[in-house]
Design a protein around this motif. Structure first.
Motif, mmCIF file in Angstrom:
data_model
loop_
_atom_site.group_PDB
_atom_site.id
_atom_site.type_symbol
_atom_site.label_atom_id
_atom_site.label_comp_id
_atom_site.label_asym_id
_atom_site.label_seq_id
_atom_site.Cartn_x
_atom_site.Cartn_y
_atom_site.Cartn_z
ATOM 1 N N GLY A 72 0.784 -1.229 0.000
ATOM 2 C CA GLY A 72 0.000 0.000 0.000
ATOM 3 C C GLY A 72 0.813 1.274 0.000
ATOM 4 O O GLY A 72 0.311 2.339 0.353
ATOM 5 N N LEU A 129 -2.682 -3.383 1.642
ATOM 6 C CA LEU A 129 -3.330 -3.361 0.320
ATOM 7 C C LEU A 129 -4.707 -2.692 0.428
ATOM 8 O O LEU A 129 -5.056 -1.802 -0.371
ATOM 9 N N GLN A 133 -5.895 0.905 -1.179
ATOM 10 C CA GLN A 133 -7.055 1.042 -2.056
ATOM 11 C C GLN A 133 -8.077 2.018 -1.476
ATOM 12 O O GLN A 133 -8.780 2.713 -2.215
ATOM 13 N N PHE A 136 -6.870 5.302 -2.522
ATOM 14 C CA PHE A 136 -7.076 5.432 -3.972
ATOM 15 C C PHE A 136 -8.524 5.823 -4.277
ATOM 16 O O PHE A 136 -8.800 6.768 -5.029
ATOM 17 N N VAL A 137 -9.450 5.103 -3.635
ATOM 18 C CA VAL A 137 -10.879 5.388 -3.857
ATOM 19 C C VAL A 137 -11.223 6.777 -3.311
ATOM 20 O O VAL A 137 -11.951 7.550 -3.957
ATOM 21 N N HIS A 253 -2.869 3.755 -7.225
ATOM 22 C CA HIS A 253 -3.444 2.417 -7.466
ATOM 23 C C HIS A 253 -2.522 1.345 -6.891
ATOM 24 O O HIS A 253 -1.307 1.528 -6.835
ATOM 25 N N TRP A 254 -3.102 0.200 -6.505
ATOM 26 C CA TRP A 254 -2.301 -0.853 -5.882
ATOM 27 C C TRP A 254 -1.197 -1.362 -6.817
ATOM 28 O O TRP A 254 -0.149 -1.836 -6.364
#
Lengths: 336, 233
Positions: A72, A129, A133, A136-137, A253-254
């Motif tokens: 992450g 992870l 995310q 990211f979202v 992004h991952w």
């Protein structure tokens, strides 16, 4: 008296030995020569590769110091980049703003580290992870602040840290800046490892329970290592934003975390410089293969699998094996 | 009589299985107290519970102050130290680094004397993974001894050692208890070590207290012999 007998100092750090200083001098000369002779395209690739090396260094630092694999680290990278864009957008004094961004990244990931630091192995990786995310979202959805998928333009002020802003957006300027920062971070990590706190961190990595029974509390140290690693990724993100002049959610992004991890694994964690070497090789291999074939990703995958299977310790493992072989040969030669 | 370290009604259950029940014992300064019993008797579980490694039942007192449930790090800083059944050191650190680490964590003390007594001077600058198993066990013991602990809980320190190494270890344990006035609880399977260094023995069987007495008493006690061999015949 006894304590004096057992005391150690920074002087034991490999980076301060004559061999370490010679390597530093050679690398400095290489940067100078490349800057003077390299084409604009080469320097642009070098600038990008050096920025990404700092990202790989952050992932490698965590793996080496705490034996933790993060999926992450695109999150602190992206927060550094977005934070820089927002500082400029809101007219916050740039130098102060960038430092504040890095302090905020450290503080945020220190708090996260207090929670995720309880986990090890795959559980830690999966949680990072998920966290990555989440960020990211969040960046994708918070359109009012981040402009969502459209991304943000990074409008630099006229000067930054006493340098004309243009310096940060030209390939040669950013290559030198990123190389200096990378070298400073590598030296700081070497010094950290030679310090008592660094050795304690290695102790926690190797045998946390024993460290507890030696009278230490490990929770804060583990969180600090995690936060330091995230802040190094944040530095990489700041440089990325300054150089590219544009940030978008893709950088969080991952898959970007995954790339950094591959670089760190390729370089290996037996030495501090491993992830940096891995990043440089990965970056230029990718560039070269993508020029050769449109199926470069498959070729790169096969190469990486082969290298990892052949040298599980990555490039640092290979270097160690070669060193052992050479010293063994010298010993055998000396015995004749 | 006031004891330095008191453990009252120590117990531990795993699910519905009783691993240890109502075991009490006291430690005196300058004395090695042996804790013996067949495999599965609950010896290591006893040390794990009283040292805070694993939660359990019962109460623990140090210098008449209750310390039940305090964290391992707080226990060590209070002066109670332990070793582990398996060698528990830091393979990638030099012997010097790990002793220095222990020295700092415990507030400092006797490192130079300790290194000399355990004969670790020659390997101080060697990474622990490079030294022999016997030396690793001594490093393990050194880590438990740094900082002048008042109470030492040792879980099978002679495991895997040769007869000669065990004899040397026995000498060290006697010296530690007598010269440094440390209260030692020794869990050990090597009966030569036990009978040489322990003045008092507590015997456990199936997680229960069986008998306590001097080494001479225990050696010929039919109850103990039956617990170990299943028959006094």
């Amino acid at each position: 008296m006894a304590n004096q007998t057992l005391a150690h100092s920074f002087r034991e750090s490999p980076i301060l030995r004559p061999s370490g200083l010679i390597v530093l001098a050679i690398l400095t000369a290489t940067v100078v020569i490349l800057t003077a002779t390299g084409s604009r395209i080469t320097l642009s690739l070098l600038a990008q590769a050096t920025i990404i090396s700092i990202m790989a260094l952050s992932v490698g630092f965590l793996a080496r110091t705490a034996d933790l694999i993060s999926f992450g680290h695109a999150a602190p990278f992206g927060l550094g980049a977005y934070g820089t864009a927002l500082v400029f957008q809101h007219g916050i004094p740039a130098e102060v703003g960038i430092w504040l961004v890095l302090v905020a990244v450290f503080a945020l990931f220190f708090v996260i580290g207090l929670v995720v630091g309880k986990l090890n192995g795959i559980a830690f990786s999966m949680l990072t992870l998920a966290l990555g995310q989440f960020f990211f979202v969040a960046v994708s959805k918070l359109r009012a602040i981040t402009a969502g998928a459209d991304g943000m333009t990074v409008s630099l002020p006229r000067s930054l840290f006493g340098l004309p802003s243009r310096t940060f957006q030209t390939p040669d300027g950013m290559f030198i800046i990123a190389a200096v920062i990378l070298a400073a971070l590598v030296i700081l990590i070497y010094l950290f490892e030679a310090s008592r706190t660094g050795r304690l961190a290695i102790g926690v990595r190797e045998n946390e329970e024993r460290v507890l029974f030696l009278g230490y509390r490990t929770k804060i140290l583990k969180a600090a290592v995690f936060a330091t690693s995230a802040t190094i990724a944040g530095v990489s993100g700041v440089l990325f934003a300054l150089y590219q002049g544009f940030v978008s959610p893709e950088i969080m992004h991952w898959s970007f975390s995954g790339n950094a991890l591959i670089m760190a694994i390729l370089g290996g964690s037996l030495a501090v410089w491993g992830p940096v070497a891995g990043a440089l090789v990965f970056f230029f291999l990718r560039e070269w293969l993508s020029d050769l074939t449109e199926h470069w990703l498959a070729v790169l995958g096969v190469i990486l699998i082969t290298v990892t299977v052949a040298w599980p310790g990555g490039m640092t493992g290979l270097a160690k094996a070669m060193r052992t072989r050479i010293s063994g040969r010298e010993r055998n030669g000396g015995g004749k | 009589m006031s004891f330095l370290f008191r453990c009252e009604n120590i117990g531990k259950t795993y699910g519905g299985v009783v691993a240890l029940k109502d075991v009490s014992l006291n430690l005196e300064s300058g004395q090695v107290h042996g804790l013996i019993g067949p495999n599965g008797a609950g010896k290591s579980t006893f040390i794990d519970v009283v040292s805070g490694r694993t939660p359990g039942l019962g109460r623990v007192f140090f210098e008449d102050r209750e310390i039940t449930g305090i964290s391992p790090s707080a226990m060590r800083r209070a002066g109670i130290s332990r070793s582990f059944q398996r060698t528990s050191i830091f393979p990638a650190l030099t012997v010097r680094d790990q002793i220095e680490l222990a020295n700092h964590g415990t507030g400092g003390g006797n490192t130079g004397e300790l290194v000399e007594m355990l004969g670790l001077g020659a390997v101080l600058d060697t990474e622990a993974e490079e030294i022999s198993y016997g030396q690793q066990r001594l490093v393990d013991l050194a880590l438990a001894l740094v900082g002048d602990p008042r109470v030492l809980l040792l879980d099978e320190p002679a495991a895997g050692l040769s007869v000669q190494e065990s004899a040397v270890l026995s000498g060290h344990l006697e010296e530690i208890a007598e010269r440094w006035n440390v209260a030692v609880l020794l869990v050990e399977h090597d009966m030569d070590v036990i009978f040489r260094v322990c003045k008092v023995l507590t015997v456990l069987a199936s997680g229960r207290f069986l008998v306590q007495g001097t080494s001479a008493d225990i050696r010929n006690n039919p109850v103990v012999i039956e617990a170990y061999f299943g028959s006094t015949a």
